[in-house]
Design an enzyme around this catalytic site. Sequence first.
Site, mmCIF file in Angstrom:
data_model
loop_
_atom_site.group_PDB
_atom_site.id
_atom_site.type_symbol
_atom_site.label_atom_id
_atom_site.label_comp_id
_atom_site.label_asym_id
_atom_site.label_seq_id
_atom_site.Cartn_x
_atom_site.Cartn_y
_atom_site.Cartn_z
ATOM 1 N N SER A 46 27.901 7.074 38.257
ATOM 2 C CA SER A 46 28.084 5.706 37.578
ATOM 3 C C SER A 46 29.212 5.237 38.407
ATOM 4 O O SER A 46 29.225 3.880 38.823
ATOM 5 C CB SER A 46 29.504 5.741 36.849
ATOM 6 O OG SER A 46 30.285 6.842 37.070
ATOM 7 N N HIS A 47 29.358 5.773 39.740
ATOM 8 C CA HIS A 47 29.765 5.234 41.149
ATOM 9 C C HIS A 47 29.029 5.107 42.286
ATOM 10 O O HIS A 47 29.374 5.081 43.710
ATOM 11 C CB HIS A 47 31.127 5.555 41.747
ATOM 12 C CG HIS A 47 31.954 5.525 40.596
ATOM 13 N ND1 HIS A 47 32.406 6.158 38.816
ATOM 14 C CD2 HIS A 47 33.036 4.498 40.979
ATOM 15 C CE1 HIS A 47 33.514 5.642 38.997
ATOM 16 N NE2 HIS A 47 33.706 4.689 39.042
ATOM 17 N N GLU A 187 29.693 4.543 32.957
ATOM 18 C CA GLU A 187 28.803 6.175 31.996
ATOM 19 C C GLU A 187 28.581 5.160 31.126
ATOM 20 O O GLU A 187 27.332 5.570 30.735
ATOM 21 C CB GLU A 187 29.471 6.956 32.175
ATOM 22 C CG GLU A 187 30.167 7.431 33.199
ATOM 23 C CD GLU A 187 31.360 9.135 33.055
ATOM 24 O OE1 GLU A 187 31.041 9.434 31.409
ATOM 25 O OE2 GLU A 187 32.564 9.477 33.557
#
Length: 336
Positions: A46-47, A187
Amino acid sequence: MIDVALSLNELRALCLEVLLGNGFEAQQAEPIADVIVRAEADACRSHGLYRLPGYVASVSSGRANGRAVPKITQPTSAIIRVDADKGFGPAASESARPALIAAARRHGIAAMAMGNGHHFHALWADIEPLTQAGLACWAFVIGQLSVAPHGGTRKLMGTNPVSFGWPRRDAPAFIFDFATSMAARGEVELKRLAGEALPAGWGIDPAGLPTTDPAMALAGAMLPFGGHKGSALSMMVELIAGPLIGEMTSHSVANKVAIADSGPPPGGQLVIALDPAAFAPQAVGEAEAETFFANARAQPGLRLASDRRHAAREEAHRHGVNISRDLMDRVRRLLP
């Protein structure tokens, strides 16, 4: 759909090619590429590369500054302020880190406040280098307006992550990093892109009703973890990474800043670093902490914070990472 396998060096080169070809100077591009690669290596999708189009979009729209030069001042000897020059968190944090470490060693405790910038990366990336310098630390950052308070039905707060790091001499540092919402906004976005449902309790729709549809949760609101406890922690982050350091809350940002791209909103960050040796004899403190960790490890099935990330990192350094074909196609379309 078959994934694309990349070595970490190939992934970093791809990130740099995209960033440098889209108006970023090396001082901004290199730290961003580094945190993206670290996130992918640690299976923090998610990053990771998913964030790269947002970085580019925020500069292409003229909202963020890909050529920013962070400016550091010290209003007191224990407080470091970073004006990010409308650039991004990785470069701002990297530029201020030596001064923060030096101040923490000199005074036992020091703080770094970042303003006039955009934060889009995982907080553990800021925390880990401080633990490697022997410091314990916290980090707080305001996220994009997306979370309703416990008992409410409208967005008031960001996902507002909190991270803590504890240094260890002969083992990886104990580091946790989590949103004060049920999940990071990224997410939820990844589930929307994958066509997957959310777990129950993650979000509500625009009418304030529970939903498992990621698009409806993004249009409505995400929820804090732990009910009123997570809600209070999120409000704390809004205050200490916003008004305390002269920055806006996420609600104010959403009302005052037009964000038409997919990039990060402006937001403040606060990092607090402590030198354990200034508070107690180092040998005593280390011994007690390691006894604590040993007692934890003695419980079958227990996993310490960061264990999963470190295992993924070892695997990635040996074998590289797999990137979905869809994401690779979106990134390659950004190449000059």
